[in-house]
Design an enzyme around this catalytic site. Sequence first.
Site, PDB file in Angstrom:
ATOM      1  N   TYR A 137      29.701 -19.903  -0.930  1.00 44.13           N
ATOM      2  CA  TYR A 137      28.925 -19.541  -2.290  1.00 44.13           C
ATOM      3  C   TYR A 137      27.463 -20.379  -1.894  1.00 44.13           C
ATOM      4  CZ  TYR A 137      27.437 -18.572  -7.579  1.00 44.13           C
ATOM      5  OH  TYR A 137      26.503 -19.193  -8.169  1.00 44.13           O
ATOM      6  N   SER A 165      20.767 -19.258  -8.422  1.00 51.76           N
ATOM      7  CA  SER A 165      21.690 -20.258  -8.619  1.00 51.76           C
ATOM      8  C   SER A 165      21.416 -22.184  -8.316  1.00 51.76           C
ATOM      9  CB  SER A 165      23.112 -20.637  -8.426  1.00 51.76           C
ATOM     10  OG  SER A 165      24.193 -21.921  -8.183  1.00 51.76           O
TER      11      SER A 165
END
Length: 271
Positions: free
Chosen positions: A169, A156
């Site tokens: 995350y 990501s």
Amino acid sequence: MALPDTLRLDGQTALVTGASSGIGQAAAIALAEAGADVAINYRSSLDGARETLSRVTALGVRGTLIQGDVASQDDVIAMFDAAQAQFGPLDIVFSNAGRQKDGPIADMSLDDWNAVISVNLTGAFLTAREAIRRFRAKGLRPEVSRAAGKLIFNSSVHQRIPWAFRANYAASKGGLKLLMESLSQEVAQERIRINAVAPGAIATAINEAERDSDGGEAEMLKLIPYGRIGTPEDVGRAVAWLASDASDYVVGTTLFVDGGMSLYPEFRGNG
Ligand code: NAD
């Protein structure tokens, strides 16, 4: 238009984790378009997995469904066994499964932390370890690829960009970056190629609530110089390229697929 030979994956077999939706589904289809047979892992969404399967097989390659939780060591080993039993040794693995469980740090329970780390980081470790073991056992098949195996992680932009209220995350993706690079350094001499894609804002279930919230999409667009939210297919095509011999000299790299999100767009005109 036919793909050039270096982009073709004919005669190769791929496994995609979390392939019942979003980027995993699009990557499974992109790999199938290039000619690979695809094992489709899903955890709970059988309907979504069946949709992926029908779109993969409509492209004239083989597909198979494999249920399993990437956070479970036993499930991951069984998943590789099942894929291999169907298709023979794997050439390509896309470690894609991931999740979010957002919250301010003071309210983040240990369960919320573990839920994300166990899938995004431990799941990636388990998948990678098994992929490397199997690529090693198989060795080179020069008739289908210049590499003995291609492993691609779904990271990501948050492997680089801190993300308040999503510390679990961001920590998982930051960890994934060095997992990818360390493994790549360890096994590249065996002609096992490991890379990652780092998507920006891609329209999938993972951020549906954020996009649908009042002004949510407009806020996201401010962070994207290219001026559009990404599609799962944008990332799927990058995965298929990283799986192909067209990227044969690309080793230990993160390919950002983010419309420029990682370029610090807030600094435009204000350096
Ligand atoms: P998604 O929710 O559609 O896909 C996530 C998939 O992972 C689902 O199919 C889900 O069932 C699966 N999954 C979750 N836990 C699992 C487990 N324990 N075992 C097996 N499968 C499991 O969302 P997506 O956006 O397609 O997410 C895919 C990956 O892309 C994730 O790793 C996510 O972090 C990453 N990503 C997404 C974006 C984005 O903007 N959508 C941006 C950057 C990175």
